[in-house]
Design a protein around this motif. Structure first.
Motif, PDB file in Angstrom:
ATOM      1  N   PRO A  54      -1.447  13.419  -1.471  1.00 14.40           N
ATOM      2  CA  PRO A  54      -1.406  11.947  -1.573  1.00 14.40           C
ATOM      3  C   PRO A  54      -1.603  11.250  -0.221  1.00 14.40           C
ATOM      4  O   PRO A  54      -0.668  10.719   0.364  1.00 14.40           O
ATOM      5  CB  PRO A  54      -0.012  11.681  -2.151  1.00 14.40           C
ATOM      6  N   VAL A  55      -2.862  11.263   0.232  1.00  8.64           N
ATOM      7  CA  VAL A  55      -3.174  10.586   1.495  1.00  8.64           C
ATOM      8  C   VAL A  55      -3.270   9.079   1.277  1.00  8.64           C
ATOM      9  O   VAL A  55      -2.741   8.291   2.058  1.00  8.64           O
ATOM     10  CB  VAL A  55      -4.496  11.127   2.081  1.00  8.64           C
ATOM     11  N   ARG A  56      -3.924   8.680   0.198  1.00 10.79           N
ATOM     12  CA  ARG A  56      -4.063   7.265  -0.151  1.00 10.79           C
ATOM     13  C   ARG A  56      -3.320   7.019  -1.474  1.00 10.79           C
ATOM     14  O   ARG A  56      -3.584   7.696  -2.473  1.00 10.79           O
ATOM     15  CB  ARG A  56      -5.544   6.881  -0.286  1.00 10.79           C
ATOM     16  N   VAL A  57      -2.439   6.043  -1.445  1.00 11.10           N
ATOM     17  CA  VAL A  57      -1.544   5.804  -2.583  1.00 11.10           C
ATOM     18  C   VAL A  57      -1.737   4.375  -3.087  1.00 11.10           C
ATOM     19  O   VAL A  57      -1.869   3.436  -2.295  1.00 11.10           O
ATOM     20  CB  VAL A  57      -0.066   6.027  -2.184  1.00 11.10           C
ATOM     21  N   LEU A  58      -1.740   4.240  -4.406  1.00 10.39           N
ATOM     22  CA  LEU A  58      -1.794   2.929  -5.046  1.00 10.39           C
ATOM     23  C   LEU A  58      -0.516   2.735  -5.849  1.00 10.39           C
ATOM     24  O   LEU A  58      -0.137   3.600  -6.640  1.00 10.39           O
ATOM     25  CB  LEU A  58      -3.011   2.824  -5.973  1.00 10.39           C
ATOM     26  N   VAL A  59       0.157   1.603  -5.651  1.00  4.19           N
ATOM     27  CA  VAL A  59       1.378   1.289  -6.383  1.00  4.19           C
ATOM     28  C   VAL A  59       1.108   0.065  -7.265  1.00  4.19           C
ATOM     29  O   VAL A  59       0.722  -0.994  -6.758  1.00  4.19           O
ATOM     30  CB  VAL A  59       2.562   1.009  -5.435  1.00  4.19           C
ATOM     31  N   VAL A  60       1.275   0.239  -8.568  1.00  2.00           N
ATOM     32  CA  VAL A  60       1.099  -0.860  -9.525  1.00  2.00           C
ATOM     33  C   VAL A  60       2.473  -1.463  -9.790  1.00  2.00           C
ATOM     34  O   VAL A  60       3.362  -0.789 -10.322  1.00  2.00           O
ATOM     35  CB  VAL A  60       0.469  -0.362 -10.841  1.00  2.00           C
ATOM     36  N   VAL A  61       2.651  -2.721  -9.404  1.00  2.00           N
ATOM     37  CA  VAL A  61       3.938  -3.410  -9.544  1.00  2.00           C
ATOM     38  C   VAL A  61       3.788  -4.489 -10.616  1.00  2.00           C
ATOM     39  O   VAL A  61       3.006  -5.420 -10.462  1.00  2.00           O
ATOM     40  CB  VAL A  61       4.391  -4.041  -8.212  1.00  2.00           C
ATOM     41  N   VAL A  62       4.556  -4.351 -11.688  1.00  2.00           N
ATOM     42  CA  VAL A  62       4.468  -5.296 -12.816  1.00  2.00           C
ATOM     43  C   VAL A  62       5.650  -6.258 -12.728  1.00  2.00           C
ATOM     44  O   VAL A  62       6.804  -5.871 -12.891  1.00  2.00           O
ATOM     45  CB  VAL A  62       4.493  -4.564 -14.177  1.00  2.00           C
TER      46      VAL A  62
ATOM     47  N   ARG B 104       3.338 -10.361   3.075  1.00  2.00           N
ATOM     48  CA  ARG B 104       3.718  -9.281   3.985  1.00  2.00           C
ATOM     49  C   ARG B 104       2.519  -8.438   4.406  1.00  2.00           C
ATOM     50  O   ARG B 104       2.682  -7.322   4.915  1.00  2.00           O
ATOM     51  CB  ARG B 104       4.813  -8.425   3.350  1.00  2.00           C
ATOM     52  N   LYS B 105       1.319  -8.961   4.157  1.00  2.00           N
ATOM     53  CA  LYS B 105       0.066  -8.377   4.654  1.00  2.00           C
ATOM     54  C   LYS B 105      -0.214  -6.985   4.093  1.00  2.00           C
ATOM     55  O   LYS B 105      -0.838  -6.149   4.762  1.00  2.00           O
ATOM     56  CB  LYS B 105       0.067  -8.333   6.193  1.00  2.00           C
ATOM     57  N   TYR B 106       0.235  -6.699   2.874  1.00  2.00           N
ATOM     58  CA  TYR B 106      -0.159  -5.455   2.221  1.00  2.00           C
ATOM     59  C   TYR B 106      -1.598  -5.581   1.729  1.00  2.00           C
ATOM     60  O   TYR B 106      -2.114  -6.694   1.578  1.00  2.00           O
ATOM     61  CB  TYR B 106       0.747  -5.164   1.021  1.00  2.00           C
ATOM     62  N   ASN B 107      -2.206  -4.440   1.470  1.00  2.00           N
ATOM     63  CA  ASN B 107      -3.551  -4.435   0.898  1.00  2.00           C
ATOM     64  C   ASN B 107      -3.433  -4.643  -0.613  1.00  2.00           C
ATOM     65  O   ASN B 107      -3.287  -3.687  -1.383  1.00  2.00           O
ATOM     66  CB  ASN B 107      -4.255  -3.105   1.207  1.00  2.00           C
ATOM     67  N   VAL B 108      -3.460  -5.903  -1.045  1.00  2.00           N
ATOM     68  CA  VAL B 108      -3.314  -6.250  -2.462  1.00  2.00           C
ATOM     69  C   VAL B 108      -4.707  -6.329  -3.083  1.00  2.00           C
ATOM     70  O   VAL B 108      -5.555  -7.093  -2.627  1.00  2.00           O
ATOM     71  CB  VAL B 108      -2.569  -7.584  -2.641  1.00  2.00           C
ATOM     72  N   ILE B 109      -4.924  -5.536  -4.119  1.00  2.00           N
ATOM     73  CA  ILE B 109      -6.245  -5.429  -4.735  1.00  2.00           C
ATOM     74  C   ILE B 109      -6.319  -6.307  -5.976  1.00  2.00           C
ATOM     75  O   ILE B 109      -5.519  -6.162  -6.897  1.00  2.00           O
ATOM     76  CB  ILE B 109      -6.539  -3.963  -5.119  1.00  2.00           C
ATOM     77  N   GLY B 110      -7.275  -7.232  -5.993  1.00  2.00           N
ATOM     78  CA  GLY B 110      -7.537  -8.044  -7.169  1.00  2.00           C
ATOM     79  C   GLY B 110      -6.467  -9.097  -7.441  1.00  2.00           C
ATOM     80  O   GLY B 110      -5.480  -9.244  -6.715  1.00  2.00           O
TER      81      GLY B 110
ATOM     82  N   ASN C  30      -2.344   3.279   4.396  1.00  2.00           N
ATOM     83  CA  ASN C  30      -2.997   3.870   3.229  1.00  2.00           C
ATOM     84  C   ASN C  30      -2.251   3.601   1.924  1.00  2.00           C
ATOM     85  O   ASN C  30      -2.421   4.342   0.953  1.00  2.00           O
ATOM     86  CB  ASN C  30      -3.146   5.384   3.419  1.00  2.00           C
ATOM     87  N   VAL C  31      -1.411   2.563   1.905  1.00  2.00           N
ATOM     88  CA  VAL C  31      -0.727   2.168   0.674  1.00  2.00           C
ATOM     89  C   VAL C  31      -1.320   0.854   0.185  1.00  2.00           C
ATOM     90  O   VAL C  31      -1.314  -0.149   0.913  1.00  2.00           O
ATOM     91  CB  VAL C  31       0.795   2.020   0.881  1.00  2.00           C
ATOM     92  N   SER C  32      -1.851   0.866  -1.026  1.00  3.55           N
ATOM     93  CA  SER C  32      -2.419  -0.340  -1.623  1.00  3.55           C
ATOM     94  C   SER C  32      -1.560  -0.775  -2.802  1.00  3.55           C
ATOM     95  O   SER C  32      -0.828   0.028  -3.378  1.00  3.55           O
ATOM     96  CB  SER C  32      -3.858  -0.092  -2.086  1.00  3.55           C
ATOM     97  N   ILE C  33      -1.662  -2.054  -3.146  1.00  9.61           N
ATOM     98  CA  ILE C  33      -0.858  -2.626  -4.228  1.00  9.61           C
ATOM     99  C   ILE C  33      -1.775  -3.268  -5.266  1.00  9.61           C
ATOM    100  O   ILE C  33      -2.696  -4.008  -4.920  1.00  9.61           O
ATOM    101  CB  ILE C  33       0.121  -3.697  -3.691  1.00  9.61           C
ATOM    102  N   VAL C  34      -1.515  -2.951  -6.534  1.00 10.91           N
ATOM    103  CA  VAL C  34      -2.082  -3.729  -7.638  1.00 10.91           C
ATOM    104  C   VAL C  34      -0.916  -4.479  -8.260  1.00 10.91           C
ATOM    105  O   VAL C  34      -0.029  -3.870  -8.859  1.00 10.91           O
ATOM    106  CB  VAL C  34      -2.786  -2.847  -8.687  1.00 10.91           C
ATOM    107  N   ALA C  35      -0.897  -5.784  -8.069  1.00 15.77           N
ATOM    108  CA  ALA C  35       0.204  -6.616  -8.562  1.00 15.77           C
ATOM    109  C   ALA C  35      -0.205  -7.257  -9.884  1.00 15.77           C
ATOM    110  O   ALA C  35      -1.224  -7.943  -9.953  1.00 15.77           O
ATOM    111  CB  ALA C  35       0.569  -7.684  -7.536  1.00 15.77           C
ATOM    112  N   ILE C  36       0.588  -7.004 -10.913  1.00 14.06           N
ATOM    113  CA  ILE C  36       0.396  -7.674 -12.204  1.00 14.06           C
ATOM    114  C   ILE C  36       1.524  -8.692 -12.321  1.00 14.06           C
ATOM    115  O   ILE C  36       2.659  -8.341 -12.609  1.00 14.06           O
ATOM    116  CB  ILE C  36       0.424  -6.668 -13.362  1.00 14.06           C
ATOM    117  N   GLY C  37       1.202  -9.958 -12.061  1.00 16.09           N
ATOM    118  CA  GLY C  37       2.220 -10.998 -12.013  1.00 16.09           C
ATOM    119  C   GLY C  37       2.190 -11.712 -10.668  1.00 16.09           C
ATOM    120  O   GLY C  37       2.088 -11.089  -9.612  1.00 16.09           O
ATOM    121  N   LYS C  38       2.289 -13.028 -10.716  1.00 16.93           N
ATOM    122  CA  LYS C  38       2.162 -13.855  -9.509  1.00 16.93           C
ATOM    123  C   LYS C  38       3.261 -13.575  -8.491  1.00 16.93           C
ATOM    124  O   LYS C  38       3.029 -13.601  -7.287  1.00 16.93           O
ATOM    125  CB  LYS C  38       2.180 -15.334  -9.910  1.00 16.93           C
ATOM    126  N   LYS C  39       4.475 -13.292  -8.967  1.00 17.01           N
ATOM    127  CA  LYS C  39       5.598 -13.116  -8.048  1.00 17.01           C
ATOM    128  C   LYS C  39       5.414 -11.900  -7.149  1.00 17.01           C
ATOM    129  O   LYS C  39       5.656 -11.977  -5.942  1.00 17.01           O
ATOM    130  CB  LYS C  39       6.911 -12.998  -8.835  1.00 17.01           C
TER     131      LYS C  39
END
Length: 294
Positions: A73-81, A132-138, A115-124
């Protein structure tokens, strides 16, 4: 009398707030019923599909599907709902805190390397990680405006495509699982690669003899993408029901607190009014006594 006017204004303000919180509680209760029906209907199907897939894929090799490939797991994506709106108690705070704990405990090196990216589902959650300057995708905030499987699948397909192309080596999912209106269970689970189930002690009892057509490999190849989409959709439905439950509970408590505050303010108002009347009567009696003494 200025003090009495101030207390009257506060009583009117708290009364208006109480009406708003009571209305919001009723709206959330109506939405909760629909959201609960949706997740209750989907959950047995999603769980059975996951169980069936685990049974079929147990004997397959890692290369049988690109979604089963274990990589470092070099590059990780975290989906936060989360949700688009607040006023739901600690609902959004808790899911963000759980995601942050997951990143800090399991992927601190990846975070330090960027190397941690975020997919946020929800405005909050999106606003939190963008600040906080994370790499938020979409931007997936519109999903709740028309929450259905097709719209949720668009998000899942982009995540699956990124995993297959090697943009992410692991995808984690964090959300609130709905239990009842007052209880939400915070869940953190691996979405990709599809985790393999541990062997059961009594393998014969758990094994099911399926008749497979055309073949096990082809069926699993079709089921795995569908299962991934279903699992993310279930997480969003769970979170949606949990949000309405949390908001209904929070607004119920707020309405109750407003009632307690109104009682305290009315008591304070009556005491101040009584004190003002007593002072006026004392002044009148004192003035009459002074006049009669002359």
């Amino acid at each position: 009398m200025a003090n009495l006017k101030e207390v009257r204004n506060r009583i009117a303000s708290v009364g208006s707030t109480q009406q708003i919180t009571k209305a919001m509680k009723m709206v959330s209760a109506a939405k909760l019923k629909r959201a609960t029906n949706a997740i209750v209907q989907l959950r047995p199907y999603a769980n059975k599909l996951k169980e069936l897939l685990a049974n079929l894929s147990a004997s397959l090799e890692d290369g049988a599907s690109p979604y089963l490939q274990e990589r470092e797991p070099v590059r990780v994506l975290v989906v936060v709902v989360s949700s688009n709106r607040g006023l739901a108690g600690a609902f959004n705070t808790n899911v963000i805190k759980t995601a942050n704990t997951l990143i800090a405990e399991k992927y601190s090196k990846q975070l330090a390397a960027g190397n941690v990216s975020i997919v946020a589902i929800g405005k909050k959650s999106q606003e939190f990680y963008q600040r906080r300057k994370y790499n938020v995708i979409g931007n997936n905030n519109d999903l709740y405006l028309n929450l259905n499987f097709a719209n949720a699948s668009v998000i899942t397909e982009s995540i699956m495509e990124g995993f297959v192309k090697g943009k992410y080596d692991r995808v984690e999912l964090v959300y609130n699982q709905f239990k009842n209106a007052a209880v939400q269970i915070l869940v953190s689970e691996q979405l990709l690669p599809v985790p393999k189930t541990e062997p059961v002690a009594d393998a014969k009892a758990s094994q099911v003899d399926y008749i497979l057509e055309p073949s096990q490999a082809e069926i699993v190849e079709q089921l795995i993408p569908k299962n991934i989409k279903i699992q993310l959709y279930k997480a969003v439905l769970d979170s949606n029901a949990s949000e309405h439950g949390a908001r209904m509970t929070a607004m119920d408590k707020a309405t109750e607190n407003a009632g307690d505050l109104l009682k305290a303010l009315k008591l304070s108002y009556n005491q101040a009014r009584q004190a003002a009347i007593t002072t006026e009567l004392t002044e009148i009696v004192s003035g009459a006594a002074a006049l009669s003494g002359e």
